[in-house]
Each structure stands twice: as structure tokens, then as C-alpha cells.
Design a protein around this motif. Sequence first.
Motif, PDB file in Angstrom:
ATOM      1  N   HIS A 233       1.006  -0.723  -0.102  1.00  0.00           N
ATOM      2  CA  HIS A 233      -0.510   0.318   0.321  1.00  0.00           C
ATOM      3  C   HIS A 233       1.336   1.305  -0.038  1.00  0.00           C
ATOM      4  CE1 HIS A 233      -3.648   2.044   0.912  1.00  0.00           C
ATOM      5  NE2 HIS A 233      -3.681   2.853   1.634  1.00  0.00           N
ATOM      6  N   ARG A 270      -3.846   2.382   7.795  1.00  0.00           N
ATOM      7  CA  ARG A 270      -4.508   1.266   8.778  1.00  0.00           C
ATOM      8  C   ARG A 270      -5.822   0.770   7.243  1.00  0.00           C
ATOM      9  NH1 ARG A 270      -6.264   4.654  11.944  1.00  0.00           N
ATOM     10  NH2 ARG A 270      -4.217   3.789  13.677  1.00  0.00           N
ATOM     11  N   GLU A 271      -6.410   1.656   6.645  1.00  0.00           N
ATOM     12  CA  GLU A 271      -7.133   1.609   5.065  1.00  0.00           C
ATOM     13  C   GLU A 271      -6.636   0.319   4.410  1.00  0.00           C
ATOM     14  OE1 GLU A 271      -8.608   3.548   1.490  1.00  0.00           O
ATOM     15  OE2 GLU A 271      -8.272   4.550   2.846  1.00  0.00           O
ATOM     16  N   ILE A 273      -4.050  -1.715   4.876  1.00  0.00           N
ATOM     17  CA  ILE A 273      -4.034  -3.180   6.246  1.00  0.00           C
ATOM     18  C   ILE A 273      -5.896  -4.035   6.105  1.00  0.00           C
ATOM     19  CG2 ILE A 273      -2.876  -4.161   8.423  1.00  0.00           C
ATOM     20  CD1 ILE A 273      -1.074  -1.493   8.471  1.00  0.00           C
ATOM     21  N   GLU A 274      -6.116  -3.305   6.780  1.00  0.00           N
ATOM     22  CA  GLU A 274      -7.296  -3.503   7.178  1.00  0.00           C
ATOM     23  C   GLU A 274      -7.547  -4.520   5.567  1.00  0.00           C
ATOM     24  OE1 GLU A 274      -9.892  -1.082   8.445  1.00  0.00           O
ATOM     25  OE2 GLU A 274      -8.410  -1.407  10.153  1.00  0.00           O
ATOM     26  N   ARG A 275      -7.688  -3.826   4.170  1.00  0.00           N
ATOM     27  CA  ARG A 275      -7.502  -3.860   3.423  1.00  0.00           C
ATOM     28  C   ARG A 275      -7.489  -5.263   2.351  1.00  0.00           C
ATOM     29  NH1 ARG A 275      -8.719  -0.944  -3.209  1.00  0.00           N
ATOM     30  NH2 ARG A 275      -9.062  -2.163  -4.125  1.00  0.00           N
ATOM     31  N   TRP A 277      -5.872  -7.667   4.582  1.00  0.00           N
ATOM     32  CA  TRP A 277      -6.476  -8.742   5.638  1.00  0.00           C
ATOM     33  C   TRP A 277      -7.663  -9.275   4.671  1.00  0.00           C
ATOM     34  CZ3 TRP A 277      -5.620  -6.347  10.310  1.00  0.00           C
ATOM     35  CH2 TRP A 277      -4.801  -6.349  11.202  1.00  0.00           C
ATOM     36  N   SER A 278      -8.662  -8.576   4.215  1.00  0.00           N
ATOM     37  CA  SER A 278     -10.065  -8.481   4.283  1.00  0.00           C
ATOM     38  C   SER A 278     -10.000  -9.411   2.594  1.00  0.00           C
ATOM     39  CB  SER A 278     -10.279  -7.624   3.518  1.00  0.00           C
ATOM     40  OG  SER A 278     -10.341  -6.555   2.806  1.00  0.00           O
ATOM     41  N   ALA A 284       1.068  -6.639   5.500  1.00  0.00           N
ATOM     42  CA  ALA A 284       0.234  -5.263   5.147  1.00  0.00           C
ATOM     43  C   ALA A 284       1.497  -4.707   4.947  1.00  0.00           C
ATOM     44  CB  ALA A 284       0.056  -5.505   6.871  1.00  0.00           C
ATOM     45  N   MET A 309       0.840  -0.405  14.748  1.00  0.00           N
ATOM     46  CA  MET A 309      -0.285  -1.627  13.952  1.00  0.00           C
ATOM     47  C   MET A 309      -0.270  -2.769  12.555  1.00  0.00           C
ATOM     48  SD  MET A 309      -1.322   0.920  10.490  1.00  0.00           S
ATOM     49  CE  MET A 309      -2.080   2.356  11.823  1.00  0.00           C
TER      50      MET A 309
END
Length: 574
Positions: A233, A270-271, A273-275, A277-278, A284, A309
Amino acid sequence: MSRWKQTASARTQLANETGAIHKDHGGKLTVALAYPNTYAVGMSSLALHILYREFNRRADVVCERVFWDAFADAPEGADLLSLESQTPVADFGVWAFTVSFEMDYFNIIAMLRRAGVPPLAADRRDEGWPLLIAGGPAVSMNPEPMAPFFDAIIIGEAEELLPGLIELMHDGILDDERERLLDAFDALPGVYVPARGAPGAPRRIERLWVRDLARVEPMSCLYTPDAELGDRHLIEIARGCGRGCRFCLAGYVYRPPREQPVENILAWAREGIERAWSEGRDLAGVGLVSAAVSDHSQIDELAEALRAMDARISISSMRTDPISVPMVRALAESGTQTLTIAPEAGTERLRTVINKGQSEESLLAAVELAQALGFPQLKLYFMIGHPSETDEDIQGIIDLTLKARAIFRRNLSINATPFVPKPHTPFQWAAMTPANVIGARQKQLQRALGRSQIRVNADSAAWAEVQGVLSRGDRRLAPVLLELERPTPAAMRAALARHGLSPQDFLGARAPGEPLPWDIVESGVRPQYLRYEYNMAAKDKPGLHCPPGALDCVTCGVCSTEITLMPDVALSRV
């Protein structure tokens, strides 16, 4: 590669990536977003991500990507297809190129030919051809070599102009009003329309730059394992650089230095990393992008917050004056294999000439840190051929590298990259060091350092000469480029000769005050300021800096056209 194979290859790439946007073309402005290099290189370009997101924000616009290597093995006459829908690029309304490197000019012409689109804008008067626009650091700072090929060229940072530009293109292209559209483009700030203006005297174009960087979202929107940085990212944490290194294009044409607030960066990280994972991606990874990552005023806090994080951090290189210990530690903890440090020159004198104020002490302290933190590899980045470089400066590279070898006991390598004097920098008037001199100095480094198991990566001096011609050239290069379907340095020299030209027509020294091809562009930095820095370099003296908040940043002319702390007369006397 047949059309069927191109389609199959595109679908395989799409299956391996996430984030691609698919839209029906009906009733929409269609934009082919082109990166004139390989998919792997293009997908690591943050500019491509930013443009892809911005074009596709509008429901009435469909933007699809196209890369140079999409047709690398295709037979003559095969269509060049977009990635998302495998549509022939010639069927799009707009073909938008983002151009980072001068060497990709050859690929641009090859792509146009493969798509069946006449390369010269003068041959595309018919409304049926796509509108060709370009932007990016290579073409926007000296558009003249490529001006005959494009309908419009964006000068500088396009984010704030883009919504209005899209609106104009949407209405003008769908209504088949090409000439009126070009007139409207010509009236916009920061847009160069080569076909407009008096012959030989087009209007000067003021560089666009984003005043409030926090208003843009410079981060990745596409992810792929098939590119070096494609699964990370990427986030641009700052733009521009205030260090004033005299060789650096970014340090002058992306002035003033601007930072993203840390809260924005952390929210975007954070956005991402969460993406990841999803979407089931294991890494990450967060890549921090800027001309000088470690110059961010809150770099230590940023590094620690990202590690908190569990972000795996990567950056391009680190400055050492001072070095951010928390960031280097975060890189080590993230599993970064190589720490890259850029001394640029081997002696204190030459680092002063180029205004790269890093002491040998600070450089070796960074090497000690790399050793202590267990990096498997260390890379030192040097340029060969700086103005006033001598044999003593080359010996300085050898001596400094051997001192680093005495400290760092694992894999150590250096890059010995030929220096090309670029437009809009203080060295724009300097002659480029001849290729044979650069090559001899590179071989000297390889011989001296190879005995200590230090790898020397030396980019081709002959190809650097070609890059110099392209970056410092003018419209006389257009017919030369059209001849070179399979470019080589020898073929380039031969083509120049057939048109009554030679590399030295572009690579030789120029007198301050003489007209330059890139005078068409107003970068914002006053010519007097560049001459001042050029004169200080000739005296082996350091130059000025413009870090955020420093009052002397108005002296170059970018930040203020009214306040001048260093009068023109004072600059001209130095």
C-alpha cells in the motif's frame, strides 16, 4: 502474440490483482491510461494509481490501463488492447500517458504505431482518433522533444486541474468538437497545447502545484504480486524537497516541500492493511513515498505508529543528516533486506558542489546502524560525472566504500549511475561528462572494489548519453525518434547524423541567459536563483535550503511573487 493470447494474458493479470474497476463503455468518456513501460514497473508508479482513481471517480467516465509490454511479442498490425476489457486502444476517446522516464519516449511511439494511431498530432486532425495527452516529470519539465506527438501536455501536478479537465474532455469529445476542445485546453493554466500559439513562440506555461497536499489522496488503489511494489500500500507522505541538491529535478520542480499530516498517513495505512487482510493477502506492506522520506518532520513518530499497527514498512532510501533511527529500526523489523544510503559523491568537496550536505561521519554512522540492526544487504548510491568531478573524487568513492566495508560485513554493493544534467536545475547549463569518461571511471570502481567482494552496478554510459539528449532536446528530435523502431545508442547517433545533428548539440555546455528548449515551462524558480546556485557550485560552496517554515524559501520565487529576500541584483553579482 495473437489477439487471443493478448486477451488471455490480460485476464491472467487481472485474476492476480485486486482493485481493478470494470464499467460498461456505453455513453461514457473512455480513457486509456497508458504507462509506457512494463506492467511491473507501471504498477509500482503511484502516479498511475492516483490518475486511475481520479478518472474512475466519475460515473460517466471509464478509465482502463494499457502498458507497453502488452504487445511486446505481438505480430505487426495486431491491436494494442486495454487491460480491463481488452478493447483496442484506438477505440478510446482519450489516450492519457503518464511519463516518468525520458527513455520511455521510444515506447510511446511504438505503442502508437502498434495501436494504428498516427504518431504525429498533425496527422490526427480527424475526429476519429483518440485525443492524446501526457503528463509526468519527464515530459512536463521539457515537453519539446515530444510536443509534436501530443495534443496537450500537462505541466506539473495535475490533481487540482483534473476535475475541470475531465469535464472539458467529456463534453468536447462526446460532441466531436476537437478544435474547440484544444482552444479550451489552451486557455487553461498548466496545459500546453503544442499546436497553438505563434510558430516558434508558444505561450509560456506556468507549472501547476498543489497548495494543500492534505486535500489529495496519494495512495495505492490496485494491488498485484506481479510488480516489485505492487502488493504494498503505497502512500506519498510528502511532495517536493527543500534540500536544494543541485542535480535533483524533483528538488526544484516539485517545490515547495509539503507534508501530509501524520493522521492522514496513519489513516490511509490502516485502510490499506485492513484491505489486505480482507482480500486474503498475507503482507500488510506499507510503502512510504517522497523525494526524501526521512525529511518528514514527524518521521520518528510515524515509524513507531506504523510498527504499532504491525505494518511492514518499505522506503526507497535514507538520508543520514540526521538519520531516523526509529525508521531504520522499523525497516529492519519489517524484514527489509536492503538498506539504501545515497552519498551521491565520494568526497566532501564534491558533495558540497552538488549541495548534498552529508558528512562522511554521518554516512559511516548510518553504515554502523545497518550493521547493528542486522540488515542482510547495504547499498550505497553514487552518481558518476558530476560537474567538476576529478580522479580524486572517484578515489573518494573507493575510499568511502572500503571504509563502509570495514564496518558492514555482509553483502555490500554500490550503484555508479551516470549523471545527466537536467532542465530547471542549477546544472542545466553544465555539459554532460562524455560517455567514454564515465565508462572509464565506472570500470575503475569495478576493478578497485571487486577485490573486496563489493558489487558495482554501473548503468550504461552510452544509454545515459541518449537520456541526456532526450531530456535536453527540442522538436528537432521528433523525426529522429520516428526513425528508431529498435533504438540503440549507435542507432540514435546515426539517426541524429542523418538529420544534421549530433549528441553534443544537446549535451554541451550552455551559457546562462541563452534560450533553452524548456523555457516554455515556468517552473516557478527564478532563473536568477538557478544562476546563483550554479555560480556557487563553481566556487565549491554550499547553497540554500528551503525546509518547511524557513523564511528563505521565498528566495527562489516559487512561494511568493511579491516577497523577495534576495534581490535579483544580489543574485546576479555572485
